[in-house]
Design a protein around this motif. Sequence first.
Motif, mmCIF file in Angstrom:
data_model
loop_
_atom_site.group_PDB
_atom_site.id
_atom_site.type_symbol
_atom_site.label_atom_id
_atom_site.label_comp_id
_atom_site.label_asym_id
_atom_site.label_seq_id
_atom_site.Cartn_x
_atom_site.Cartn_y
_atom_site.Cartn_z
ATOM 1 N N PHE A 370 -1.770 15.891 -6.525
ATOM 2 C CA PHE A 370 -2.614 15.457 -5.412
ATOM 3 C C PHE A 370 -2.774 16.523 -4.325
ATOM 4 O O PHE A 370 -3.406 16.277 -3.309
ATOM 5 N N ALA A 371 -2.184 17.699 -4.568
ATOM 6 C CA ALA A 371 -2.102 18.698 -3.503
ATOM 7 C C ALA A 371 -3.449 19.007 -2.868
ATOM 8 O O ALA A 371 -3.547 19.181 -1.656
ATOM 9 N N ASP A 372 -4.479 19.065 -3.654
ATOM 10 C CA ASP A 372 -5.774 19.479 -3.119
ATOM 11 C C ASP A 372 -6.699 18.311 -2.780
ATOM 12 O O ASP A 372 -7.850 18.521 -2.395
ATOM 13 N N LEU A 373 -6.213 17.096 -2.941
ATOM 14 C CA LEU A 373 -7.036 15.934 -2.548
ATOM 15 C C LEU A 373 -7.064 15.841 -1.019
ATOM 16 O O LEU A 373 -6.160 16.321 -0.354
ATOM 17 N N PRO A 374 -8.118 15.194 -0.496
ATOM 18 C CA PRO A 374 -8.134 15.025 0.967
ATOM 19 C C PRO A 374 -6.942 14.177 1.405
ATOM 20 O O PRO A 374 -6.616 13.185 0.749
ATOM 21 N N ILE A 375 -6.335 14.549 2.515
ATOM 22 C CA ILE A 375 -5.145 13.831 3.001
ATOM 23 C C ILE A 375 -5.467 12.370 3.280
ATOM 24 O O ILE A 375 -4.631 11.483 3.091
ATOM 25 N N GLU A 376 -6.677 12.118 3.727
ATOM 26 C CA GLU A 376 -7.071 10.749 4.047
ATOM 27 C C GLU A 376 -6.847 9.836 2.832
ATOM 28 O O GLU A 376 -6.321 8.728 2.942
ATOM 29 N N GLN A 377 -7.255 10.356 1.659
ATOM 30 C CA GLN A 377 -7.161 9.560 0.435
ATOM 31 C C GLN A 377 -5.691 9.345 0.042
ATOM 32 O O GLN A 377 -5.256 8.224 -0.221
ATOM 33 N N VAL A 378 -4.926 10.427 0.096
ATOM 34 C CA VAL A 378 -3.528 10.351 -0.323
ATOM 35 C C VAL A 378 -2.727 9.455 0.646
ATOM 36 O O VAL A 378 -1.983 8.567 0.221
ATOM 37 N N ALA A 379 -2.916 9.700 1.939
ATOM 38 C CA ALA A 379 -2.168 8.932 2.940
ATOM 39 C C ALA A 379 -2.525 7.459 2.846
ATOM 40 O O ALA A 379 -1.650 6.581 2.881
ATOM 41 N N SER A 380 -3.821 7.180 2.707
ATOM 42 C CA SER A 380 -4.266 5.787 2.673
ATOM 43 C C SER A 380 -3.668 5.058 1.476
ATOM 44 O O SER A 380 -3.232 3.904 1.579
ATOM 45 N N GLN A 381 -3.653 5.746 0.347
ATOM 46 C CA GLN A 381 -3.088 5.120 -0.845
ATOM 47 C C GLN A 381 -1.605 4.817 -0.650
ATOM 48 O O GLN A 381 -1.130 3.739 -0.975
ATOM 49 N N ARG A 382 -0.864 5.787 -0.037
ATOM 50 C CA ARG A 382 0.575 5.587 0.151
ATOM 51 C C ARG A 382 0.830 4.422 1.110
ATOM 52 O O ARG A 382 1.703 3.597 0.896
ATOM 53 N N ILE A 383 0.046 4.371 2.166
ATOM 54 C CA ILE A 383 0.263 3.318 3.164
ATOM 55 C C ILE A 383 -0.072 1.950 2.549
ATOM 56 O O ILE A 383 0.665 0.976 2.705
ATOM 57 N N TRP A 384 -1.178 1.914 1.834
ATOM 58 C CA TRP A 384 -1.593 0.649 1.208
ATOM 59 C C TRP A 384 -0.531 0.139 0.249
ATOM 60 O O TRP A 384 -0.132 -1.008 0.277
ATOM 61 N N ARG A 385 0.004 1.052 -0.576
ATOM 62 C CA ARG A 385 1.038 0.642 -1.536
ATOM 63 C C ARG A 385 2.306 0.165 -0.833
ATOM 64 O O ARG A 385 2.905 -0.821 -1.233
ATOM 65 N N MET A 386 2.682 0.898 0.180
ATOM 66 C CA MET A 386 3.912 0.523 0.881
ATOM 67 C C MET A 386 3.719 -0.814 1.602
ATOM 68 O O MET A 386 4.626 -1.636 1.640
ATOM 69 N N TYR A 387 2.539 -1.024 2.108
ATOM 70 C CA TYR A 387 2.241 -2.301 2.754
ATOM 71 C C TYR A 387 2.423 -3.439 1.756
ATOM 72 O O TYR A 387 3.035 -4.463 2.041
ATOM 73 N N ARG A 388 1.880 -3.246 0.548
ATOM 74 C CA ARG A 388 1.988 -4.306 -0.472
ATOM 75 C C ARG A 388 3.439 -4.553 -0.871
ATOM 76 O O ARG A 388 3.856 -5.674 -1.085
ATOM 77 N N LYS A 389 4.196 -3.457 -0.894
ATOM 78 C CA LYS A 389 5.601 -3.606 -1.266
ATOM 79 C C LYS A 389 6.365 -4.406 -0.198
ATOM 80 O O LYS A 389 7.137 -5.316 -0.508
ATOM 81 N N VAL A 390 6.115 -4.058 1.049
ATOM 82 C CA VAL A 390 6.777 -4.757 2.157
ATOM 83 C C VAL A 390 6.408 -6.235 2.118
ATOM 84 O O VAL A 390 7.251 -7.118 2.286
ATOM 85 N N ARG A 391 5.142 -6.501 1.872
ATOM 86 C CA ARG A 391 4.663 -7.882 1.856
ATOM 87 C C ARG A 391 5.370 -8.681 0.758
ATOM 88 O O ARG A 391 5.815 -9.806 0.962
#
Lengths: 526, 257
Positions: A370-391
């Motif tokens: 994912f190194a060259d992907l836009p940070i927006e995409q990578v960060a958003s995916q990580r936050i979304w996944r972590m949100y689902r896990k917490v939920r």
Amino acid sequence: MKDSSTNGFLLPHDLSPARLVKRLGGDERCQIDGSAEFSLTFYDSFDWRLHAAGLRLFQIDSPQGRFVRLKSEGSAEPIDSVLFEGDPAWPADLPDSALKTQVAKLLDMRVLLPLARVRGEAIELRLLNEDEKTTVRLQLLKLQSDSPEVDEPRALWPRLRLLPVRGYEDDLQALATTFSAQMEWPHAKDCLFDEAITAVGREAGDYSSKLDIKLKPQQHAVDAMRKVLLNLLDTLQRNIPGARADLDSEFLHDLRVATRRTRSALAQVKHVLPDALVAEFKQRFAWLGQVTGPTRDLDVFLLELPHYRASLPRAMAGDLDLLEQHLRDAHRREQAKLKRALGSAEMKGLVSDWRAALEADALPGEAGWFADLPIEQVASQRIWRMYRKVRKLGRAITDSGPPEAMHALRKDCKKLRYLIEFFRNIYPDRELKDIVRALKDLLDTLGEYQDKEVQAEKLKAFAQECVRDGPQGVPNVMAIGALVADLLRHQQQAHERFADCFARFDSDANRARYKRLFKERSGQLG
Amino acid sequence: MKILGVYNIKGGVGKTATAVNIGHLAAASGLRTLIWDLDPQAAATFYLRVKAKVKGSEKMLRGKRELDDVVKGSDYPNLDLLPSDFSYRNMDLLLGENKKPAMRLLKLLRPLSKQYDLVVLDCPPSISLVSENIFRAADALLLPTIPTTLSLRTLEQLLDFMQGHDLKTPVYAFYSMVDRRKRLHQDVVASPGDPRCTVLNTVIPYATEVERMGLERRAVTDYAPRSSAGRAYQALWDEVRAKVGGLRPLPVFDSPF
């Protein structure tokens, strides 16, 4: 004279008192009365709490004595001044006053540190009218920056202050107009703060434990992560001297938060940094987390101690003296170990290796997918996944469930919060606000739940030691018993609050926010 | 705030010199001090280089204008002056317009209590409604007295008046313009005074330094602090301060920042 800026001027460096007298009409119109030397030291906490509240605190050494003064930024009149012979450090040591109350409240557990020192000479002059009556008092101030941080004293702009004489305010106004209109001397700000701080190479507010990392949404993930991690490393390094010297407990706290955030960034933002690098530094930062833990635990206890005392009936408060002694002894031992650890070759190596890796032209090792992907995409995916896990974890928690489930949930909540904090600049501030608030409430409740339990456990262990002392340990055991009961009651209340807090976090509205902000920005990664 | 009235029925006894020198010493010690020149001759106003007002004080005495607006700073830090006004010659009439004429000055001074630690009233000679106001407003009366028979008679007159009006204000008399060469002066100074007042130990000598105040337009305690008169005023101030009590200056935070 509410705003002193109208009555203060910056003067040319080469204007001597004699030349000033000449410019003001000669000996008949202006007299030099005398001069006095003084020095001025500005104070604030390491994280600029007073500056953030628009306040200036300084100690003045003058022929009238040594005193501490609190002012509002841009105001001529001090809020309060107190005589104080010592060097200000802990607000609690200052004499009882409005100044003490205000400073203590803002500083909380932080200590006052000297930021910059200025030495000066104040030359007193008087302007006279035709009756040789004083109509305006003037002070010519020759100033130089004199701080241990700078090798040589550096001359600051000389200043001229106009002080009103009652009933002759018009004369002062006329003089001020002459200075600004004819002589074109610029107005000076009330207090030397900015100039003094700049002279020692600092900038007001140049440290904050809050993350504010400027990222661009389209930036490559790897570059963004380097920036985040370098920011955390800077914070970590800036706190090392204060933590080693134990100036106050926040240095170590901020150092540990930077460490946890670093570990969390390494673990949570997957497939961006080279795997080998992540594996190596996860381990090395885990070491740092470990060696700093015991001192922090004791710091927390010592910070809680006044609350413990307050929670007990007055007759029992004294029974905590032994506990306090025990904590202080243990703290002294752990602090010595911490100081060694933070000064060790291992620590120096960790910091320099990590900086070298992050600042290298290319990161060592094979880049992640994912190194060259836009940070927006990578960060958003990580936050979304972590949100689902917490939920998911949160929904599984029941009233009778094991405490471990709450602890696990807290860990993941923290990870979620860190992720949001790293990347918050990518997202619209207003929408993020509600998300952060719900998450913070949840974390506070979980924190309260776990902290009270940990404290109760540790106190119980200490009570065991007291029991071994025989009958004289009884009052201590009883006081601790009362404390433990109080702690567990608070823990229980936190548990009772949990359901509501979690419901707010798990609400449809909050879910919609997460979805809009993060899921929709994850692109094909979502 | 303490109020000190410098008073004598007789003129030319050194009242103004006392008010100005005591005011200067008080200010120099850190007390925020105000001298109110109540004498239409405006000698204190002249000594402190302020222009006397020609008129306008009627409004102030009638309560239509704040005392605050009329105050002038002197050449000395901490020392302000409420300058004299020619209309003070009619002050009895103006005060008489009020409901409680004898309490008028005190009422006017009350709003200044946060701004000043000490107010020195430089009073006009004679005994009148103005004097009664001063007796009622002051925490203490300071009486410069020339050690002559005539002067002592006026002191008695004052004490009789106070007794008659049931005025309990402490009276501190001291001998002023004392010429040690004069036998009469020596005798009077040595004799026990009227038991109804306290005679202070300090004696202010007759001295040309004091007369020079009119030329210098400054306090003797400023231009000749070491002279016999300068030292005598210092001793007088120390004695008065101890007698009146409550005159401890707060630390002065006079700093450029």
